[in-house]
Design an enzyme around this catalytic site. Structure first.
Site, PDB file in Angstrom:
ATOM      1  N   GLU A   1     -60.947 -90.570 -51.464  1.00 29.09           N
ATOM      2  CA  GLU A   1     -59.633 -91.745 -51.744  1.00 29.09           C
ATOM      3  C   GLU A   1     -59.544 -93.360 -51.024  1.00 29.09           C
ATOM      4  O   GLU A   1     -59.751 -93.598 -50.454  1.00 29.09           O
ATOM      5  CB  GLU A   1     -58.991 -91.464 -50.444  1.00 29.09           C
ATOM      6  CG  GLU A   1     -58.791 -90.227 -50.662  1.00 29.09           C
ATOM      7  CD  GLU A   1     -57.852 -89.242 -51.442  1.00 29.09           C
ATOM      8  OE1 GLU A   1     -56.997 -89.904 -52.023  1.00 29.09           O
ATOM      9  OE2 GLU A   1     -57.892 -87.335 -51.954  1.00 29.09           O
TER      10      GLU A   1
ATOM     11  N   CYS B   1     -51.921 -97.458 -48.783  1.00 30.32           N
ATOM     12  CA  CYS B   1     -52.657 -97.888 -50.204  1.00 30.32           C
ATOM     13  C   CYS B   1     -51.839 -97.208 -51.101  1.00 30.32           C
ATOM     14  O   CYS B   1     -52.051 -98.096 -52.016  1.00 30.32           O
ATOM     15  CB  CYS B   1     -53.301 -96.344 -49.436  1.00 30.32           C
ATOM     16  SG  CYS B   1     -53.001 -94.524 -49.386  1.00 30.32           S
TER      17      CYS B   1
END
Ligand code: NAD
Length: 455
Positions: free
Chosen positions: A207, A241
């Site tokens: 990720e 993010c």
């Protein structure tokens, strides 16, 4: 490290984790212990970067509790053996798929959402019947220590263990053989993890990050879109993010857009004492972010405070794709604005960059939305909103290309930590002689017919 892994291997081999009721019991225990410690969890995250109780619930704990509840409710269904159709060639027979745990898993978390990014993958791993070694980021010191204290005093280390530490400890962990590595962090470190995993052919989920664009069409509900954009960009002081990294706005609405943006930023009054703003995590990131603020391009904000580790919400205008700020993910409260006259040129520029983790489209025109959805590859996204796609656990969360490999949340997390074992169970009532010696044209004809026969 070797001892911890060996203990988990031995424990996994007892098959205890394969029992669904064991998994549900562990997940409920996790929820209970987190709820009991909420006060300390709030204190630790405030100590790390002044994140408020409000944000800690809405962006960390609330998401964790939802994941646990969904997993407990749906686990029997997710883990059940699934019957699938058997083809004619295998008649008479049955075909089915058994989801099985991978085994010993390593989860490496990032600091920016220190609870959610560590615990959510652990929930998925436990739900799927694995053991877990969790390595939270050493950068968020207090939350890492608290996670270790809570988890290690609640769970059998042979089942779920937090190992604290920085690069040396993580490197040592990566020298062990795992059945799955789940990593959240930067693309640079993601490559190190992938390389280490390759030595043992360990499957990975990565990720990672990237520059997530926002594309604003001249036909959109500007007021609402700007409100959502401002919230998403400055949440966690931009250290998210999937935060909007930069904005591309149609030149014909630039003036109105900047006016709305200014009003919304001012009205939001982003401050730590208002529970809607946080510190920049450390001095290294303060320096990095300040170096990205081109004084000539400041439209709004631009001030910072080294003592408090804060940077005011900052908007830069007249930015081009060649500017320094357009090189790497910003990961902070600086919003560059690029204007465009031709959407095809913007799409072409975005496609020159690595595939982003997220992309946001603000438009009322279906043709505009569909064009971008079709032409730009990205991990996840939202139309007329930003970040909120993460709150729907029915959507897989993950990147593509440089922004990541694999996904999780809800059932996708269960799948990420499972192997789907395929089985064909044949009847022994009879065995046609078709595939056996001596072969003939007639046999081939029959096989051809059976192979393409649709059930
Ligand atoms: P990072 O890559 O520096 O660190 C992540 C983890 O890797 C930490 O636990 C750290 O201890 C470990 N690590 C660091 N260097 C290592 C090395 N050489 N060998 C082994 N392990 C090492 O990332 P970060 O600064 O914690 O987080 C910021 C980045 O993470 C941003 O790029 C952001 O976009 C990304 N991110 C992605 C997601 C997502 O879900 N896709 C979520 C949050 C953050």
């Amino acid at each position: 490290m070797h001892q911890i892994v060996t203990k988990q291997k031995t424990f996994f081999q007892t098959n205890v984790t394969k029992d669904i009721s064991f998994r549900i019991e562990q997940l409920k225990k996790l929820e209970r212990v987190l709820k009991e410690n909420e006060h300390f969890l709030n204190q630790a995250i405030f100590s790390d970067f002044k994140k408020s109780e409000f944000d800690n619930y809405t962006t960390e704990l609330g998401i964790i509790y939802t994941e646990i509840n969904t997993a407990c409710k749906k686990l029997h269904k997710w883990a059940s053996t699934k019957r699938v159709t058997t083809n004619f060639l295998n008649f008479p027979g049955k075909s089915y798929i058994i989801p099985e745990p991978l085994g010993i898993t390593l989860i490496i978390g990032a600091w920016n959402y220190p609870y959610q990014l560590s615990i959510s993958p652990a929930i998925a791993a436990i739900a799927a019947g694995n053991t877990v070694i969790l390595s939270p980021s050493e950068i968020s010191v207090a939350t890492s220590a608290l996670l270790a204290k809570i988890i290690n005093s609640t769970f059998d280390p042979a089942f779920f263990k937090v190992v604290e530490g920085g690069i040396p400890e993580t490197t040592e962990l990566l020298n062990q053989k795992f059945d799955k590595i789940f990593f959240t962090g930067s693309t640079t470190v993601g490559k190190i993890i992938y390389e280490a995993a390759a030595k043992n052919l360990t499957p990975v989920t990565l990720e990672l990050g990237g520059k997530s664009p926002v594309i604003i069409d001249k036909k959109c509900n500007l007021k609402i879109c700007v409100k959502r954009l401002v919230w998403a960009k400055f949440l966690n002081a931009g250290q998210t993010c999937i935060a909007p990294d930069y904005v591309c706005v149609d030149a014909s609405i630039k003036t109105e857009f900047l006016k709305q943006l200014t009003l919304e930023i001012k009205a939001s009054n982003f401050k730590i004492e208002n529970s809607n703003y946080v510190q920049i995590i450390n001095e290294k990131n303060m320096k990095r972010l300040i170096s990205l603020i081109d004084p000539e391009k400041i439209y709004l904000g631009g001030t910072y405070n080294y003592e408090e580790n804060t940077i005011e919400p900052t908007v830069l205008t007249d930015v081009s794709f060649d500017d320094k700020i357009m090189e790497d993910e910003i990961f902070g409260p600086i919003l560059p604005i690029i204007t465009y006259k031709n959407i095809d040129e913007i799409i072409a520029q975005i496609k020159l960059k690595p595939k982003p983790l997220a992309c946001y489209i603000f438009s009322n025109k279906n043709a505009f939305i569909k064009k971008i959805e079709k032409e730009i590859s990205f991990g996840s996204g939202a139309i007329n909103d930003a970040i909120m796609q993460i709150s729907n656990e029915n959507l897989p969360f993950g990147g593509v290309g440089q922004s990541g490999i694999g996904s999780y949340h809800g059932e996708y997390g269960f799948k990420t930590f499972s192997h789907y074992k395929s089985i064909l169970k044949k009847s022994t009532l009879f065995e046609p002689n078709l595939k056996y010696f001596p072969l003939s044209d007639l046999k081939l004809k029959i096989i051809k017919f059976l192979m393409h026969l649709k059930l």
